[in-house]
Design a protein around this motif. Structure first.
Motif, PDB file in Angstrom:
ATOM      1  N   ARG A  59       0.845  -1.188   0.000  1.00 58.76           N
ATOM      2  CA  ARG A  59       0.000   0.000   0.000  1.00 58.76           C
ATOM      3  C   ARG A  59       0.889   1.249   0.000  1.00 58.76           C
ATOM      4  O   ARG A  59       1.985   1.265   0.570  1.00 58.76           O
ATOM      5  N   ASP A  60       0.456   2.263  -0.690  1.00 56.79           N
ATOM      6  CA  ASP A  60       1.143   3.558  -0.766  1.00 56.79           C
ATOM      7  C   ASP A  60       2.324   3.584  -1.729  1.00 56.79           C
ATOM      8  O   ASP A  60       3.086   4.554  -1.733  1.00 56.79           O
ATOM      9  N   HIS A  66      -3.080   4.103  -2.856  1.00 61.36           N
ATOM     10  CA  HIS A  66      -2.363   5.133  -2.115  1.00 61.36           C
ATOM     11  C   HIS A  66      -3.342   5.809  -1.169  1.00 61.36           C
ATOM     12  O   HIS A  66      -4.458   6.173  -1.566  1.00 61.36           O
ATOM     13  N   LEU A  67      -2.918   5.983   0.073  1.00 59.55           N
ATOM     14  CA  LEU A  67      -3.771   6.579   1.071  1.00 59.55           C
ATOM     15  C   LEU A  67      -3.478   8.073   1.203  1.00 59.55           C
ATOM     16  O   LEU A  67      -2.689   8.628   0.431  1.00 59.55           O
ATOM     17  N   THR A  68      -4.094   8.701   2.170  1.00 57.58           N
ATOM     18  CA  THR A  68      -3.827  10.100   2.482  1.00 57.58           C
ATOM     19  C   THR A  68      -3.522  10.215   3.970  1.00 57.58           C
ATOM     20  O   THR A  68      -3.746   9.277   4.730  1.00 57.58           O
ATOM     21  N   GLY A  71       2.744  11.791   7.114  1.00 57.71           N
ATOM     22  CA  GLY A  71       3.799  10.803   7.266  1.00 57.71           C
ATOM     23  C   GLY A  71       4.463  10.996   8.621  1.00 57.71           C
ATOM     24  O   GLY A  71       3.855  10.772   9.665  1.00 57.71           O
ATOM     25  N   HIS A 203      -1.937   9.784  -6.416  1.00 56.93           N
ATOM     26  CA  HIS A 203      -1.178   9.715  -5.164  1.00 56.93           C
ATOM     27  C   HIS A 203      -0.682  11.105  -4.814  1.00 56.93           C
ATOM     28  O   HIS A 203      -0.580  11.987  -5.670  1.00 56.93           O
ATOM     29  N   GLN A 206       3.357  11.199  -0.695  1.00 60.15           N
ATOM     30  CA  GLN A 206       3.744  11.055   0.709  1.00 60.15           C
ATOM     31  C   GLN A 206       3.677   9.613   1.209  1.00 60.15           C
ATOM     32  O   GLN A 206       3.774   9.375   2.408  1.00 60.15           O
ATOM     33  N   GLY A 207       3.511   8.684   0.296  1.00 59.76           N
ATOM     34  CA  GLY A 207       3.362   7.293   0.714  1.00 59.76           C
ATOM     35  C   GLY A 207       4.558   6.764   1.478  1.00 59.76           C
ATOM     36  O   GLY A 207       4.410   6.052   2.479  1.00 59.76           O
ATOM     37  N   ARG A 210       4.409   7.842   5.054  1.00 61.01           N
ATOM     38  CA  ARG A 210       3.455   7.087   5.864  1.00 61.01           C
ATOM     39  C   ARG A 210       4.001   5.702   6.206  1.00 61.01           C
ATOM     40  O   ARG A 210       3.802   5.200   7.326  1.00 61.01           O
ATOM     41  N   GLN A 211       4.701   5.078   5.243  1.00 59.59           N
ATOM     42  CA  GLN A 211       5.342   3.797   5.559  1.00 59.59           C
ATOM     43  C   GLN A 211       6.425   3.967   6.620  1.00 59.59           C
ATOM     44  O   GLN A 211       6.568   3.131   7.524  1.00 59.59           O
TER      45      GLN A 211
END
Length: 294
Positions: A59-60, A66-68, A71, A203, A206-207, A210-211
């Motif tokens: 994910r991301d 891709h989420l929001t 991060g 996206h 910023q994925g 967040r990871q």
């Protein structure tokens, strides 16, 4: 050919190499990197050992959902405090959904952040996990596998004007002493391919942050690792400055019967010179699984 797998509201982009009738190996990639970073030559070599290789975008990243949300700030990274949008456990449940879509069981292999996710898969979904291979990982105890202070700026630098060559330079800093011009060209090719794939989905860029927040907020898995019963291999380089070798040693010490493969000169990468030992180790660990033999 790519195929999307649903994990709740998350859609995960997957691809396979080899014969589906062979034992399945699930490859879980690290921080901010798509499945492209498991190079095709590497996957072909595993398939040549009689393995069905499944890769997927976490994910991301890549063509997965891709989420929001935020991060992690530089201060949060330095103080090891984060309020993640999701956890490594959530990412492990994503991986379990991929396993379910490709036969229901797999030998789970993870690198870097992917190693931590792979550990969570083995802990949370032991019935789906035939064996565990943790590469460049740590158990999350907060003491072992810490980043070297001289590598901290790599996590805090702003985006470069030329991200491709910046990534080449980054792998030169953190990678194995055996890196060659061919490895550099691998990075260029993979960066361009990954960027092209990711450009096809919405996206916010910023994925990776967040990871990273999920990684910083990881829990101590030591006690749960001690309860694992599947065969396990821990691979680490003695020149790794991103997740120092103590992380690999602590992981191997926690998992009963785990094999520790510490490679001289290996840094925080999978340079081609490390492939024979890593591929041999994965194949050897698959062979140790009584369920596979059965």
């Amino acid at each position: 050919m790519e195929r999307h797998v649903a994990a709740g509201d998350i859609r995960l982009c997957t691809t396979t190499t080899g014969d589906p009738a062979d034992p399945t190996v699930l490859l879980v990639m690290g921080l901010g990197l798509s499945y492209d970073w498991w190079r095709e030559d590497f996957c072909d070599a595993l398939a040549g050992r009689g393995l069905h290789v499944v890769r997927f975008d976490n994910r991301d990243v890549g063509r997965s959902t891709h989420l929001t949300g935020p991060g992690i700030s530089p201060w949060g990274f330095l103080t090891r405090r984060a309020r993640p949008v999701y956890t490594l456990g959530d990412m492990a449940d994503d991986a379990a959904a991929v396993i379910d879509a490709h036969g229901g069981t797999a030998h789970v292999v993870g690198a870097s952040l992917g190693a931590m996710v792979a550990q969570e898969v083995a802990i949370r979904h032991p019935g789906r996990t035939l064996s565990l291979t943790s590469i460049m990982g740590r158990p999350g105890d907060g003491r072992t596998g810490k980043v070297s202070w001289r590598r901290v700026p790599d996590f805090l630098r702003p985006p470069a004007a030329d991200p491709v060559e910046d990534m080449v330079r980054s792998f030169r800093r953190i990678g194995s002493v055996s890196r060659t011009a061919e490895d550099d060209e691998d990075v260029r090719t993979t960066m361009r391919r990954a960027a092209g794939r990711e450009a096809t989905v919405p996206h916010d860029g910023q994925g990776g942050g967040r990871q990273l927040a999920a990684c910083v907020a990881e829990r101590d898995r030591t006690a749960d690792l001690r309860a694992l019963t599947m065969p396990a291999l821990v691979v680490h380089g003695d020149a790794d400055t991103v997740i120092r070798p103590s992380g690999g040693r602590a992981t191997a010490a926690a998992v009963p019967g785990a094999e520790l493969l510490e490679l001289p000169g290996m840094g925080h990468d999978l340079a081609r010179a490390t492939w024979p030992a890593v591929i041999d180790g994965i194949a050897r660990t698959v062979g140790r699984s009584s369920r596979t033999r059965a």
